[in-house]
Design a protein around this motif. Structure first.
Motif, PDB file in Angstrom:
ATOM      1  N   ILE A 250       0.819  -1.220   0.000  1.00  0.00           N
ATOM      2  CA  ILE A 250       0.000   0.000   0.000  1.00  0.00           C
ATOM      3  C   ILE A 250       0.847   1.263   0.000  1.00  0.00           C
ATOM      4  O   ILE A 250       0.590   2.206  -0.752  1.00  0.00           O
ATOM      5  CB  ILE A 250      -0.940  -0.016   1.218  1.00  0.00           C
ATOM      6  N   ARG A 251       1.876   1.294   0.842  1.00  0.00           N
ATOM      7  CA  ARG A 251       2.664   2.524   1.018  1.00  0.00           C
ATOM      8  C   ARG A 251       3.778   2.663  -0.013  1.00  0.00           C
ATOM      9  O   ARG A 251       4.156   3.777  -0.368  1.00  0.00           O
ATOM     10  CB  ARG A 251       3.276   2.540   2.420  1.00  0.00           C
ATOM     11  N   LEU A 252       4.315   1.520  -0.495  1.00  0.00           N
ATOM     12  CA  LEU A 252       5.459   1.585  -1.407  1.00  0.00           C
ATOM     13  C   LEU A 252       5.118   1.126  -2.818  1.00  0.00           C
ATOM     14  O   LEU A 252       5.872   1.381  -3.756  1.00  0.00           O
ATOM     15  CB  LEU A 252       6.618   0.737  -0.864  1.00  0.00           C
ATOM     16  N   GLY A 253       4.003   0.408  -2.990  1.00  0.00           N
ATOM     17  CA  GLY A 253       3.578  -0.011  -4.324  1.00  0.00           C
ATOM     18  C   GLY A 253       4.446  -1.076  -4.957  1.00  0.00           C
ATOM     19  O   GLY A 253       4.481  -1.192  -6.180  1.00  0.00           O
ATOM     20  N   VAL A 286      15.107   2.302  -5.214  1.00  0.00           N
ATOM     21  CA  VAL A 286      15.358   2.754  -3.846  1.00  0.00           C
ATOM     22  C   VAL A 286      14.124   3.504  -3.361  1.00  0.00           C
ATOM     23  O   VAL A 286      13.699   4.482  -3.981  1.00  0.00           O
ATOM     24  CB  VAL A 286      16.594   3.679  -3.773  1.00  0.00           C
ATOM     25  N   LEU A 287      13.549   3.037  -2.251  1.00  0.00           N
ATOM     26  CA  LEU A 287      12.335   3.630  -1.700  1.00  0.00           C
ATOM     27  C   LEU A 287      12.545   3.957  -0.231  1.00  0.00           C
ATOM     28  O   LEU A 287      13.330   3.295   0.456  1.00  0.00           O
ATOM     29  CB  LEU A 287      11.155   2.656  -1.844  1.00  0.00           C
ATOM     30  N   PRO A 288      11.833   4.960   0.275  1.00  0.00           N
ATOM     31  CA  PRO A 288      11.974   5.299   1.696  1.00  0.00           C
ATOM     32  C   PRO A 288      11.360   4.221   2.585  1.00  0.00           C
ATOM     33  O   PRO A 288      10.316   3.660   2.260  1.00  0.00           O
ATOM     34  CB  PRO A 288      11.205   6.620   1.821  1.00  0.00           C
ATOM     35  N   LEU A 359      -2.110   3.141  -4.835  1.00  0.00           N
ATOM     36  CA  LEU A 359      -1.071   4.101  -4.473  1.00  0.00           C
ATOM     37  C   LEU A 359      -0.915   5.140  -5.571  1.00  0.00           C
ATOM     38  O   LEU A 359      -0.826   6.345  -5.298  1.00  0.00           O
ATOM     39  CB  LEU A 359       0.261   3.381  -4.247  1.00  0.00           C
ATOM     40  N   ALA A 360      -0.901   4.677  -6.832  1.00  0.00           N
ATOM     41  CA  ALA A 360      -0.782   5.616  -7.954  1.00  0.00           C
ATOM     42  C   ALA A 360      -1.943   6.600  -7.943  1.00  0.00           C
ATOM     43  O   ALA A 360      -1.764   7.806  -8.180  1.00  0.00           O
ATOM     44  CB  ALA A 360      -0.752   4.846  -9.271  1.00  0.00           C
TER      45      ALA A 360
END
Length: 416
Positions: A250-253, A286-288, A359-360
């Protein structure tokens, strides 16, 4: 290695049971195995047999359950698994986990040629998953040919191709028809180049249009997403795992393949990032590592994840413990959507990819620039991301203003 061939059946069952418990076989998984073993012990006691081997085990299945009459029944497959567990440990002092896998069965007249084609494509470097898709389409094609009195590769002609494409279109989605036609082109090119067919039928396979832009991605509202997360019971190991992987989707897709393949090496706690090479594209991403995602991961890893040495983070909760599969992840998302009472209309996706779409949609609503969304989703260009604009256009309909009625004024007989 010394075998256990002279061990009594009672002792063999005892040591095999201990091995399964070490492999974290659940109590539920053991119930059917134990039932078969108890019946086996009783059978051997009546027969006056105190040893065990594969032949004895198969005789037991036949005498007690008439195994050969219905070997594919679920009950008989479970009973056979119980016997295999004993024979494996007897021979190797290890309980192997046997997974039932569907064997591709091409119709007999085309079996050798189609398998040669599959080997040819494998050598060309295509992925295992793509090969599996090839096998499905070709299995259907071989069955179609056989049912239409085609008994040799050289007999295939244009009417058979068009007939098969039409038959596929009648029962499958456009995307499946598109992929099927593509596989046939590659097959016929191979047959022509190998001089197995006199014509290059690849040039005569119908063209099927299947644009991703013609599809509207399935997305759920932020309220529906919150409801989905709220129904996860985080008080048990499974709930901790499910909450963490749902939050990542959900948060990072992340795609399902990347969630299932996520390892501890991908978590960069010192920089609060998740870094991985995407399975689909091979590109680095790279994702937070957001606080809520990190906290959910820690909760699962410390208090929910089985204490095994596997590199993958997300594991099955029941034996055999190991990496989670894509279908399992899809089932998890669907389960919680249903549990949350989220409506799923016919045709709407309800797996992990729908969370990626959601998410998009949320990013679009927050006016996030398209290049940024592309980077978050791991797309190589904004062209792939542009399809998500359709989500926003559809959602805008909910906020459309009523158009005021035109005022009709007559000026000298002219209506303005």
């Amino acid at each position: 290695m010394e075998t256990k061939s002279h061990m009594t059946v009672a002792d063999l069952i005892h040591v095999t049971r201990n091995e399964l418990q070490k492999s974290r076989y659940t109590e539920f998984s053991m119930q059917g195995v134990e039932r078969t073993w108890r019946n086996l012990e009783e059978y051997l006691r009546v027969k006056g047999i105190n040893i065990f081997n594969r032949e004895i085990g198969m005789s037991f299945l036949e005498d007690r359950y008439h195994y050969s009459a219905n070997p594919k029944s679920t009950a008989n497959e479970d009973r056979l698994r119980a016997i295999h567990l004993l024979t494996d440990f007897q021979a190797h002092e290890r309980a192997f986990i046997r997974r039932q896998s569907k064997q591709t069965e091409f119709a007999e007249p085309f079996q050798t040629v189609f398998r040669d084609f599959m080997d040819f494509r494998k050598l060309s470097g295509i992925s295992k998953r793509t090969l599996e898709s090839y096998a499905i389409y070709l299995e259907r094609f071989s069955e179609y040919l056989l049912n239409h009195s085609v008994n040799h590769i050289s007999e295939i002609d244009v009417p058979h191709i068009h007939g098969f494409i039409q038959a596929t279109a009648a029962t499958h989605r456009t995307a499946t028809v598109y992929c099927t036609s593509g596989v046939l082109r590659v097959l016929f090119r191979f047959l022509y180049e190998q001089r197995l067919h006199p014509k290059n039928l690849a040039l005569l396979v119908p063209s099927v249009k299947c644009s991703k832009k013609s599809k509207v991605p399935s997305a759920y509202s932020q309220e529906e997403i919150r409801n989905l997360l709220s129904v996860v019971d985080r008080g048990n190991p499974k709930g901790k795992r499910d909450y963490a992987l749902l939050l990542i989707a959900i948060r990072l897709g992340l795609r399902a393949s990347d969630i299932c393949g996520l390892t501890f090496e991908n978590l960069k706690w010192e920089s609060n990032t998740i870094e991985l090479r995407q399975e689909k594209t091979g590109a680095m991403l790279v994702l937070p590592l957001f606080n809520d995602v990190g906290e959910a991961l820690i909760d699962y890893i410390k208090y929910g994840r089985p204490p095994v040495q596997d590199r993958e983070i997300f594991l099955r909760m029941s034996a055999p413990i190991g990496r989670m599969s894509y279908p399992t992840l899809h089932s998890i998302v669907t389960h919680y959507l249903n549990k949350a009472g989220v409506p799923i209309p016919a045709g709407k996706k309800h797996g992990p990819h729908s969370l990626r779409h959601s998410l998009a949609s949320a990013l679009l609503h927050n006016n996030t620039p398209m290049p940024v969304i592309s980077e978050i989703l791991g797309h190589t260009d904004t062209e792939s991301t542009s399809v998500y604009l359709k989500i926003d256009i559809l959602n805008l309909r909910d906020y459309a203003l009523d158009v005021p009625p035109l005022q009709v004024i007559s000026m000298g007989g002219v209506v303005v």
